[in-house]
Design an enzyme around this catalytic site. Structure first.
Site, PDB file in Angstrom:
ATOM      1  N   ASP A 201       0.915  -1.139   0.000  1.00 15.03           N
ATOM      2  CA  ASP A 201       0.000   0.000   0.000  1.00 15.03           C
ATOM      3  C   ASP A 201       0.953   1.186   0.000  1.00 15.03           C
ATOM      4  O   ASP A 201       1.569   1.479   1.027  1.00 15.03           O
ATOM      5  CB  ASP A 201      -0.863   0.016   1.267  1.00 15.03           C
ATOM      6  CG  ASP A 201      -1.814   1.201   1.230  1.00 15.03           C
ATOM      7  OD1 ASP A 201      -1.398   2.293   0.785  1.00 15.03           O
ATOM      8  OD2 ASP A 201      -2.975   1.042   1.639  1.00 15.03           O
ATOM      9  N   HIS A 202       1.104   1.842  -1.125  1.00 10.98           N
ATOM     10  CA  HIS A 202       2.221   2.795  -1.222  1.00 10.98           C
ATOM     11  C   HIS A 202       2.082   3.966  -0.242  1.00 10.98           C
ATOM     12  O   HIS A 202       3.035   4.653   0.042  1.00 10.98           O
ATOM     13  CB  HIS A 202       2.439   3.265  -2.661  1.00 10.98           C
ATOM     14  CG  HIS A 202       1.470   4.308  -3.130  1.00 10.98           C
ATOM     15  ND1 HIS A 202       0.239   3.993  -3.620  1.00 10.98           N
ATOM     16  CD2 HIS A 202       1.561   5.654  -3.184  1.00 10.98           C
ATOM     17  CE1 HIS A 202      -0.381   5.102  -3.961  1.00 10.98           C
ATOM     18  NE2 HIS A 202       0.385   6.134  -3.702  1.00 10.98           N
ATOM     19  N   HIS A 264      -5.672   2.624   1.097  1.00  8.20           N
ATOM     20  CA  HIS A 264      -5.042   3.833   1.640  1.00  8.20           C
ATOM     21  C   HIS A 264      -5.835   4.425   2.817  1.00  8.20           C
ATOM     22  O   HIS A 264      -5.286   4.752   3.860  1.00  8.20           O
ATOM     23  CB  HIS A 264      -4.898   4.917   0.565  1.00  8.20           C
ATOM     24  CG  HIS A 264      -4.255   4.434  -0.704  1.00  8.20           C
ATOM     25  ND1 HIS A 264      -3.261   3.480  -0.712  1.00  8.20           N
ATOM     26  CD2 HIS A 264      -4.441   4.776  -2.005  1.00  8.20           C
ATOM     27  CE1 HIS A 264      -2.886   3.262  -1.975  1.00  8.20           C
ATOM     28  NE2 HIS A 264      -3.595   4.025  -2.768  1.00  8.20           N
TER      29      HIS A 264
HETATM   30  C1  BG6 Z   1      -3.549   4.642  -6.340  1.00  7.99           C
HETATM   31  C2  BG6 Z   1      -4.899   4.679  -6.977  1.00  7.99           C
HETATM   32  O1  BG6 Z   1      -3.453   3.564  -5.445  1.00  7.99           O
HETATM   33  O2  BG6 Z   1      -3.322   5.846  -5.607  1.00  7.99           O
HETATM   34  C3  BG6 Z   1      -5.053   5.906  -7.877  1.00  7.99           C
HETATM   35  O3  BG6 Z   1      -5.110   3.506  -7.742  1.00  7.99           O
HETATM   36  C4  BG6 Z   1      -4.699   7.158  -7.107  1.00  7.99           C
HETATM   37  O4  BG6 Z   1      -6.383   6.005  -8.381  1.00  7.99           O
HETATM   38  C5  BG6 Z   1      -3.354   7.004  -6.413  1.00  7.99           C
HETATM   39  O5  BG6 Z   1      -4.666   8.237  -8.033  1.00  7.99           O
HETATM   40  C6  BG6 Z   1      -3.068   8.186  -5.506  1.00  7.99           C
HETATM   41  O6  BG6 Z   1      -1.750   8.088  -5.043  1.00  7.99           O
HETATM   42  P1  BG6 Z   1      -0.957   9.391  -4.576  1.00  7.99           P
HETATM   43  O7  BG6 Z   1       0.337   8.884  -4.076  1.00  7.99           O
HETATM   44  O8  BG6 Z   1      -0.852  10.272  -5.779  1.00  7.99           O
HETATM   45  O9  BG6 Z   1      -1.804  10.033  -3.514  1.00  7.99           O
END
Ligand code: BG6
Length: 508
Positions: A201-202, A264
């Site tokens: 989960d980045h 997230h």
């Molecule tokens: C991803 C989603 O996990 O996270 C995308 O699939 C989203 O839809 C993105 O745009 C948002 O990531 P960040 O790091 O730009 O907040």
């Protein structure tokens, strides 16, 4: 908050980073990326590898094998990745650093339905062990659609080498619902021990998300008031101004609840609400998060709002509605917005609402966690009460990363007027160094065998269980979509959700 004296200006001179460099060099290994011709590899993975190379954080003996269906030679792949690093990397491009990284890069064409692809990969990895000294240590990164996961896991699992360690990184989405996530976990468990599995989960790799734990557990002043006695409610916002970005095929079957809430957003809830872990290690941290996820109440239909954007304006430019986007059905019922009210049913948080909202095509990109404290009891300034607002501790996850505390202050001059002012800590000002991208941290942690910032099987399943029951509730009625204009803050029902409780969303 007065910022402490800033450390030296450049990363080279910074002794903290020097320490980090010394401690965090992984063992030799080869990283295989399945889905190497995809967007993620170009926009995130290679730029992250390059940023690690610039900082001398990659193993001394290292190789990368890209695997995908697209026909191309290794040279073409390397050239593409070079362009990707130049376009998406956060550092100035240095040819020598790139050359060194590129010397260990290989590309294999395969869709892995046939044996020959696996044989070619096995041969390539053995060769790299000899040529590059990668010592039989393997990381397999699954950056492919969820449908392709199980087949790859089985093949990788059956062909594991015994000479070194093997680890698996699973990109999100991890399954499509509880059932599919369970099946995938079972398949993985047949070949891998849990500590060899790294579910991404980045958000957990974001510096500011980790800082939440530091803020809570390295400072004595917050923990005593971090509970139902002092906190009125919590508001979590994950707002994006972007629309579909050409991902209609994926998004139509996902929607905001699967794309953002399931992972997230629930991770942010868990980190905000968790008890102090006994150590910052994978089991201790994840045990505490899972307890929070288990104590969440599924919001009933009155406590959850979904929306879909219609046409509107983003930063002055006209944009189409969701149903007019390429690849989207003209009568699509996919939600691009979700807001809701959650309760964490434990002693710390009973009766304290956690409101959340996320959406595409909102006015701006902003991820924040606002801890709103209870009002002061009877203040002795009746005449000035109008300007008195509750204290809010605002964690800016992105952009403008930092922490801000809203407090009431006397307006200078005669009489007594009160206004809210902010004590701010901004990363940019305090540390004067660029923040690493989440993927840098996560890839490095995996190579070091540290799964603290990755999701455990039971976490993912708890998250799906909650999301599945919300979706089951939605099946009963047809939504009246679109119900918010692109560039607005979402449907009116989301405002009503808070107004009913005598509260409102934080103003921006
Ligand atoms: C991803 C989603 O996990 O996270 C995308 O699939 C989203 O839809 C993105 O745009 C948002 O990531 P960040 O790091 O730009 O907040």
């Amino acid at each position: 908050m007065t910022e402490t004296q800033a450390p030296p200006a450049t990363e080279e001179e910074n002794p903290l980073l020097e320490g980090l460099r010394r401690r965090r060099t992984p063992e030799p290994c080869a990283l295989t990326i399945f889905g190497a011709s995809g967007d993620l590899t170009q926009r995130k993975l290679f730029p992250a590898l390059y940023a690690l190379a610039v900082r001398h954080l990659l193993p001394e003996r290292f190789a990368v094998v890209g695997v995908a269906r697209t026909e191309m030679e290794t040279d073409d792949f390397v050239a593409r990745m070079r362009e990707a690093v130049i376009e998406h990397g956060r550092d100035e491009f240095q040819e020598e650093v790139w050359e060194e990284l590129a010397a260990g890069v290989r590309y294999i064409v395969s869709d892995f339905s046939e044996h020959s692809g696996w044989d070619a990969l096995a041969a390539c990895l053995t060769e790299l062990d000899e040529e590059r000294g990668t010592a039989g240590n393997r990381v397999f990164y699954l950056a492919v659609p969820p449908g392709a996961f199980a087949g790859i896991v089985e093949n990788v699992g059956r062909r594991r080498t015994t000479s070194g360690w093997t680890r698996l990184i699973c990109e999100k989405p991890f399954g499509h619902d509880l059932e599919s996530a369970r099946r995938l976990n079972e398949t993985i468990a047949r070949y891998f021990a849990e500590e060899e599995v790294f579910r991404i989960d980045h958000y957990l790799g974001k510096e500011t998300v980790q800082n939440m734990l530091v803020l809570r557990f390295a400072n004595g002043i917050f923990e005593p008031i971090w509970n139902r006695q002092f906190v009125d409610h919590v508001q979590i916002t994950v707002a994006e101004s972007l629309g579909l970005e050409g991902r209609a095929a994926f998004y139509e079957s996902s929607g905001a609840i699967r794309d953002i809430v399931q992972n997230h957003l629930l991770q942010l809830v868990a980190l905000t609400a968790m008890e102090p872990p006994i150590a910052f290690d994978p089991e201790s941290v994840r045990n505490e998060k899972v307890k929070v996820l288990r104590s969440l109440h599924t919001p009933g239909p009155k406590h959850i709002v979904r929306g879909q954007y219609g046409p509107g304006f983003i930063e002055g430019a006209e944009v189409p509605g969701y149903r007019e986007e390429e690849g989207v059905a003209p009568d699509s019922e996919t939600e691009t917005y979700v807001a809701g009210k959650l309760f964490v049913d434990n002693w710390r948080w009973a009766d304290t609402p956690f409101y959340f909202r996320t959406g595409k095509r909102l006015p701006k990109r902003e991820t924040t966690i606002a801890i709103q404290f209870k009002r002061a009891p009877k203040p002795p300034f009746e005449a000035a009460e109008e300007g008195m607002r509750p204290n809010v501790l605002l964690l800016h996850i992105q952009p403008d990363e930092g922490v801000s505390l809203a407090i009431g202050a006397k307006v200078p001059g005669q009489g007594l007027a009160i206004r809210t002012v902010h004590m701010d800590f901004l990363y940019g000002g305090a540390f004067r160094t660029g923040l690493p991208e989440a993927y840098e941290r996560l890839i490095l942690d995996c190579m070091l065998g540290d799964a603290t910032l990755f999701m455990r099987a039971d976490e993912v399943e708890e998250q799906w269980a909650l999301v599945d029951s919300v979706i089951a509730g939605w099946r009963r009625d047809r939504p009246a979509f679109p119900n918010y204009a692109a560039g607005s803050w979402g449907p009116a029902a989301a405002d009503e959700l808070l107004h009913r409780d005598g509260r409102s969303w934080r103003r921006h």
